[in-house]
Design a protein around this motif. Structure first.
Motif, PDB file in Angstrom:
ATOM      1  N   ILE A 324     -10.079   1.430   5.830  1.00 41.56           N
ATOM      2  CA  ILE A 324      -9.563   2.603   5.091  1.00 41.56           C
ATOM      3  C   ILE A 324      -8.055   2.475   4.877  1.00 41.56           C
ATOM      4  O   ILE A 324      -7.546   2.600   3.755  1.00 41.56           O
ATOM      5  CB  ILE A 324      -9.870   3.929   5.839  1.00 41.56           C
ATOM      6  N   SER A 325      -7.344   2.187   5.968  1.00 39.88           N
ATOM      7  CA  SER A 325      -5.890   2.183   5.897  1.00 39.88           C
ATOM      8  C   SER A 325      -5.370   1.179   4.855  1.00 39.88           C
ATOM      9  O   SER A 325      -4.507   1.510   4.036  1.00 39.88           O
ATOM     10  CB  SER A 325      -5.339   1.861   7.283  1.00 39.88           C
ATOM     11  N   GLU A 326      -5.895  -0.046   4.880  1.00 40.28           N
ATOM     12  CA  GLU A 326      -5.430  -1.054   3.910  1.00 40.28           C
ATOM     13  C   GLU A 326      -5.832  -0.668   2.482  1.00 40.28           C
ATOM     14  O   GLU A 326      -5.120  -0.974   1.529  1.00 40.28           O
ATOM     15  CB  GLU A 326      -5.981  -2.448   4.260  1.00 40.28           C
ATOM     16  N   SER A 327      -6.992   0.025   2.330  1.00 38.54           N
ATOM     17  CA  SER A 327      -7.459   0.379   0.977  1.00 38.54           C
ATOM     18  C   SER A 327      -6.524   1.365   0.299  1.00 38.54           C
ATOM     19  O   SER A 327      -6.361   1.330  -0.919  1.00 38.54           O
ATOM     20  CB  SER A 327      -8.845   1.027   1.033  1.00 38.54           C
ATOM     21  N   ILE A 328      -5.949   2.260   1.099  1.00 41.97           N
ATOM     22  CA  ILE A 328      -5.111   3.297   0.482  1.00 41.97           C
ATOM     23  C   ILE A 328      -3.623   2.944   0.521  1.00 41.97           C
ATOM     24  O   ILE A 328      -2.811   3.641  -0.080  1.00 41.97           O
ATOM     25  CB  ILE A 328      -5.343   4.681   1.137  1.00 41.97           C
ATOM     26  N   ALA A 329      -3.286   1.838   1.192  1.00 41.05           N
ATOM     27  CA  ALA A 329      -1.861   1.478   1.337  1.00 41.05           C
ATOM     28  C   ALA A 329      -1.115   1.409  -0.009  1.00 41.05           C
ATOM     29  O   ALA A 329       0.024   1.898  -0.091  1.00 41.05           O
ATOM     30  CB  ALA A 329      -1.723   0.169   2.107  1.00 41.05           C
ATOM     31  N   PRO A 330      -1.720   0.850  -1.078  1.00 49.17           N
ATOM     32  CA  PRO A 330      -0.971   0.792  -2.349  1.00 49.17           C
ATOM     33  C   PRO A 330      -0.591   2.166  -2.888  1.00 49.17           C
ATOM     34  O   PRO A 330       0.323   2.288  -3.684  1.00 49.17           O
ATOM     35  CB  PRO A 330      -1.957   0.098  -3.308  1.00 49.17           C
ATOM     36  N   ARG A 331      -1.278   3.227  -2.417  1.00 48.95           N
ATOM     37  CA  ARG A 331      -0.974   4.577  -2.906  1.00 48.95           C
ATOM     38  C   ARG A 331       0.138   5.245  -2.096  1.00 48.95           C
ATOM     39  O   ARG A 331       0.423   6.426  -2.277  1.00 48.95           O
ATOM     40  CB  ARG A 331      -2.240   5.451  -2.859  1.00 48.95           C
ATOM     41  N   LYS A 332       0.775   4.470  -1.224  1.00 48.31           N
ATOM     42  CA  LYS A 332       1.896   4.967  -0.405  1.00 48.31           C
ATOM     43  C   LYS A 332       1.582   6.323   0.259  1.00 48.31           C
ATOM     44  O   LYS A 332       2.271   7.334   0.030  1.00 48.31           O
ATOM     45  CB  LYS A 332       3.157   5.084  -1.257  1.00 48.31           C
TER      46      LYS A 332
END
Ligand code: 2HG
Ligand code: ZN
Length: 460
Positions: A324-332
């Protein structure tokens, strides 16, 4: 910022690897938060404890602050160097002793990567109890400095519970060897535990003796679809009384959608559920499991679910939570890492749900966490069109309300990511004025010149 050049280091810290390269300064001056621009004045790579002591002496003498640095996977800005500090990277101190089978432990230097410890323990038929998504790059020194938790706290405890001994260099350059692998040691204040979770503000951790556990039995992983978040606690109570749980994780449908898009996975269940629980438990007989599953369905706690049939399937199911964490990382995302006693989770969830609906109506909010130990990660995604600063300040306003709710439940504003720079202004929501004053006094004893990670955890 004070100017500094190679000549300075050749004169004062001969033999220590140093870099003043702008790319290296940029890389080593930040962690995974990306909310402050890095601006260290040097990055130093000691190879042993003696060099760490020399660095501290020189920093002290010449008035430089130090930011101890591990894998820099932190999410609270604890390893950010934004103010001319010397970053002291422990990555070249990565010696690991033989696994001690008799005592079930291993000696490691601070720069050893967490996954390397897990593998070495496994090769010796033992097990290292702490695990989380960033284990492949985080280093044990950083894990200790933040008292990292992760996914198996229910069974093995926090990083604190794995530390049998600790070596560290204080802000005066003093080397401390604490507890030295002992199980019993009733000789007064246990300074080891003071340093664990102190986020590099009291001493630079240089090594540890880690407790190892017996190799776990075969385990089942269950991914269950829940109709609403009210179902999570009765489900947890029933599972923890029926099974030997090693993990009980929670996440919302929105999290699953992000992971599926990012990692190219199929949804885990035929029909999407509002929420999901992921359980890991010591394997049980199939009839027992089916009975429990039926009971959970009849009680309305779950709507559907899958049980892993192999190690590969277990890993596939874990991916829906771990990625989850890596999936949303680009959304800051703006991150919150809060904890309350497990029994208070439903009331807190209820309150936060209301708060979020009222104050974040336009933001996408994701819920996930290690619900079995009371830890909730509340992530708010930045709308693509919104400037980062505007987003951050809006989130900070709501923070006050979130933390007030946490405080009402006598909870923690940082369960496992540390306080660092980012949560520092809100420390008083979890710690009393008397506690903070005592923390300051302790800091002064370990680090009288305030050179160790200034501005982190305690305000400068
Ligand atoms: C996790 O549990 C990590 O996945 C990261 O602690 C949490 O991304 C987060 O907020
Ligand atoms: Zn977590």
């Amino acid at each position: 910022m004070k100017s500094i050049d190679n000549q300075f280091f050749q004169t004062h810290l001969q033999g220590v690897d140093v870099s003043l390269d702008s790319q290296i300064l940029d890389t080593y001056g930040r962690d995974w938060t990306h909310l402050r621009e890095p601006a260290p004045s040097a990055v130093l790579f000691p190879r042993d404890t003696d060099q760490v002591q020399q660095i501290v002496h020189q920093a002290r003498e010449h008035g430089f602050a130090i930011v101890p640095s591990g894998g820099r996977t932190g999410l609270s800005g604890g390893a950010v160097a934004a103010d001319g500090e010397w970053v002291v990277s422990l990555e070249k101190m990565r010696t690991m002793g033989e696994v001690n089978i008799t005592e079930s432990c291993v000696d490691v230097e601070a720069g050893v990567v967490t996954a390397t410890i897990q593998q070495a323990a496994g090769h010796s038929g033992l097990f290292y109890g702490v695990d989380f998504a960033s284990a492949g790059s985080s280093q044990i020194g950083g894990n200790i400095a933040t008292n990292a938790g992760g996914i198996r706290v229910l069974r093995y405890g926090l990083t604190r519970d794995q530390i049998l001994g600790l070596t560290a260099v204080t802000g005066t350059g003093e080397l401390l060897a604490l507890n030295q692998g002992l199980i019993k040691n009733a000789t007064g204040y246990d300074l080891r535990h003071l340093l664990i979770g102190s986020e590099g503000t009291l001493a630079i951790i240089t090594g540890a003796t880690l407790k190892l556990w017996p190799k776990p039995p075969l385990r089942d992983v269950l991914l269950l679809g829940l109709p609403d978040h009210q179902a999570v606690m009765p489900l947890f109570a029933s599972a923890s009384h029926s099974f030997k749980l090693s993990a009980f994780e929670f996440f919302s449908q929105a999290c699953v959608e992000h992971v599926c898009t990012h990692a190219g996975l199929q949804p885990p269940l035929d029909q999407p559920a509002s929420y999901y629980a992921l359980l890991e438990l010591d394997q049980v007989d199939e009839p027992l499991m089916l009975d429990w599953f039926e009971q959970a369905m009849d009680s309305g706690w779950i709507e559907d679910g899958v049980i892993s049939q192999s190690h590969e399937q277990s890993q596939q199911l874990w991916a829906y939570r771990e990625r989850i964490s890596e999936s949303i990382a680009p959304r800051k995302p703006y991150k919150n890492d809060i904890a309350v006693r497990v029994g208070s989770v439903p009331a807190l969830l209820e309150q936060l749900d209301e708060l979020v609906k009222q104050h974040y109506p336009d933001f996408e909010v994701l819920w996930y966490g290690h619900i079995g130990d009371g830890n909730l990660h509340l992530n708010v995604l930045k709308p693509d069109t919104m400037a980062l600063d505007t987003f951050k300040s809006q989130c900070e306003q709501v923070n006050e309300l979130v933390f007030a709710a946490v405080q009402n439940h006598l909870g923690s504003i940082s369960a496992e990511h540390g306080v660092g720079l980012l949560k520092q202004p809100w420390l008083n929501f979890s710690r009393s004025a008397a506690e903070i004053e005592l923390m300051r006094c302790i800091k002064r004893q370990f680090d009288p010149d305030g050179i160790l990670n200034p501005g982190k955890l305690l305000s400068g």
